[in-house]
Design a protein around this motif. Structure first.
Motif, mmCIF file in Angstrom:
data_model
loop_
_atom_site.group_PDB
_atom_site.id
_atom_site.type_symbol
_atom_site.label_atom_id
_atom_site.label_comp_id
_atom_site.label_asym_id
_atom_site.label_seq_id
_atom_site.Cartn_x
_atom_site.Cartn_y
_atom_site.Cartn_z
ATOM 1 N N THR A 126 0.920 -0.725 -0.397
ATOM 2 C CA THR A 126 -0.057 0.375 0.276
ATOM 3 C C THR A 126 1.116 1.057 -0.197
ATOM 4 O OG1 THR A 126 0.249 0.079 2.329
ATOM 5 C CG2 THR A 126 -1.535 -1.000 1.090
ATOM 6 N N HIS A 176 0.777 3.301 2.163
ATOM 7 C CA HIS A 176 1.160 4.053 3.452
ATOM 8 C C HIS A 176 2.578 3.354 4.279
ATOM 9 C CE1 HIS A 176 0.414 4.134 7.988
ATOM 10 N NE2 HIS A 176 1.322 5.190 7.932
ATOM 11 N N GLU A 177 2.798 1.719 3.164
ATOM 12 C CA GLU A 177 3.873 1.362 3.792
ATOM 13 C C GLU A 177 4.409 0.972 3.043
ATOM 14 O OE1 GLU A 177 0.730 -3.304 4.333
ATOM 15 O OE2 GLU A 177 1.919 -2.904 1.791
ATOM 16 N N ALA A 209 5.998 3.796 1.749
ATOM 17 C CA ALA A 209 6.466 5.890 3.344
ATOM 18 C C ALA A 209 7.175 5.487 4.405
ATOM 19 C CB ALA A 209 4.619 6.514 2.996
ATOM 20 N N LEU A 210 6.510 4.138 4.961
ATOM 21 C CA LEU A 210 6.693 3.993 6.262
ATOM 22 C C LEU A 210 8.785 3.079 6.012
ATOM 23 C CD1 LEU A 210 4.033 1.944 7.587
ATOM 24 C CD2 LEU A 210 5.258 4.103 8.290
ATOM 25 N N TRP A 237 9.367 7.989 4.894
ATOM 26 C CA TRP A 237 8.569 9.347 4.486
ATOM 27 C C TRP A 237 7.510 9.324 5.117
ATOM 28 C CZ3 TRP A 237 8.501 7.604 -1.385
ATOM 29 C CH2 TRP A 237 9.329 8.066 -1.316
ATOM 30 N N HIS A 238 6.957 10.875 5.118
ATOM 31 C CA HIS A 238 5.889 10.755 5.424
ATOM 32 C C HIS A 238 4.082 9.859 5.138
ATOM 33 C CE1 HIS A 238 1.998 13.233 6.618
ATOM 34 N NE2 HIS A 238 2.388 13.370 7.813
ATOM 35 N N LYS A 239 3.244 9.965 5.409
ATOM 36 C CA LYS A 239 2.305 8.467 5.116
ATOM 37 C C LYS A 239 1.876 9.152 3.814
ATOM 38 C CE LYS A 239 -1.101 10.482 7.385
ATOM 39 N NZ LYS A 239 -2.517 10.043 8.694
ATOM 40 N N SER A 240 1.803 10.405 3.519
ATOM 41 C CA SER A 240 1.355 11.198 1.860
ATOM 42 C C SER A 240 2.010 11.465 0.999
ATOM 43 C CB SER A 240 0.865 12.435 2.235
ATOM 44 O OG SER A 240 1.257 13.023 2.558
ATOM 45 N N SER A 284 1.540 9.025 -1.830
ATOM 46 C CA SER A 284 0.202 9.166 -2.537
ATOM 47 C C SER A 284 0.307 10.296 -3.722
ATOM 48 C CB SER A 284 -0.437 9.524 -1.759
ATOM 49 O OG SER A 284 -2.107 9.489 -2.429
#
Length: 281
Positions: A30, A32-33, A35-36, A40-43, A46
């Motif tokens: 995903t 979010h995954e 980004a982790l 990074w920041h979760k956004s 995206s």
């Protein structure tokens, strides 16, 4: 219909974003995954995937590494750099003044055999006199608020324009008739520019066409563009220069040039149009 230069650049950026998002999906992650994994920041993932944020070289490397395809990073970085170089703001190009950009493009002018230029706003740079170029570049400098190196930039522009008189170069130049009347310099200086057009159009390597005010046309007035052989087209907008290298896009601009050329007058009739403009000064 030629596409908007800005939309062409945006499409190139969107293509990079789509490839990166496809890599993420193939990896079963995903946003979010991802980004982790990248720290990074979760956004951020995206925003990159939706082409809202242009990825840096390091972003692309981290993205590919996180998805287990580090070997794809180099190609994506190269494509991303190309997309970013397509649309370059004049403020960025002229941040140190205008002399450097003229000097930087000398090799492009020297290696180009066939120039095809459409001008709807000002006389093309390679045909400008020193006085005309000075008036124009002073206006650009003042409008953009960039460093004033006009005198040096004019000398660099005239040096680059030697290709009209030296080497094996052909020029197909189309001017909207209105260009003959726009006073980007004073009347005496504009008269000198118009007389130079009459002089240079007699050269065997120069084809100068004027598109009359009342010409019947199949292509509407466009933003000015410069085609360098079949390899590159530079489109000039108010805020940026767009450099197009995609063959399909180049073909579209060359097709537009051909259509515009059918609406132009040449030879004695073009000279008469210039003489009429001269008589108004």
């Amino acid at each position: 219909m030629p596409t908007s230069p800005l939309s062409t650049a945006q499409a190139a950026r969107a293509a990079i974003a789509a490839q990166l998002d496809g890599i993420r999906r193939d990896a079963g992650l995903t946003g979010h995954e991802l980004a982790l994994r990248c720290g990074w920041h979760k956004s951020k993932a995206s925003r990159i995937a939706r082409a809202k944020t242009a990825p840096s070289d390091d972003d692309i490397r981290a993205w590919c590494e996180a998805c287990g395809v580090a070997d794809r990073a180099a190609d994506l970085i190269a494509a991303s750099r190309t997309a970013e170089s397509m649309y370059v703001h004049w403020r960025q190009i002229h941040r140190d003044g205008m002399r450097r950009v003229h000097e930087k493009t000398v090799p492009l002018y020297e290696r180009t055999t066939h120039f095809r230029v459409y001008a709807s706003n000002v006389v093309p740079g390679m045909l400008q006199t020193a006085d005309y170029a000075t008036g124009l570049l002073r206006s650009i400098t003042a409008f953009q608020g960039t460093p004033d190196d006009v005198a040096d930039a004019v000398r660099a522009r005239l040096n680059r324009s030697r290709v009209v008189h030296e080497g094996n170069h052909r020029f197909g130049l189309l001017l909207e008739e209105a260009v003959l009347y726009y006073q980007v310099c004073n009347g005496t200086e504009l008269a000198g520019q118009l007389r130079y057009l009459q002089e240079v159009m007699a050269r065997p390597n120069v084809s100068l066409g004027i598109i009359p005010f009342g010409a019947r046309r199949t292509v509407w007035p466009l933003e000015a563009f410069y085609a360098f052989d079949d390899a590159q087209v530079a489109v000039e907008t108010l805020t940026a220069e767009v450099n197009i290298t995609a063959p399909g896009e180049i073909h579209t601009y060359l097709r537009a040039f051909t259509e515009l050329a059918r609406s132009a007058v040449y030879g004695a009739e073009a000279r008469d149009r210039i003489a009429t403009a001269l008589a108004t000064l």
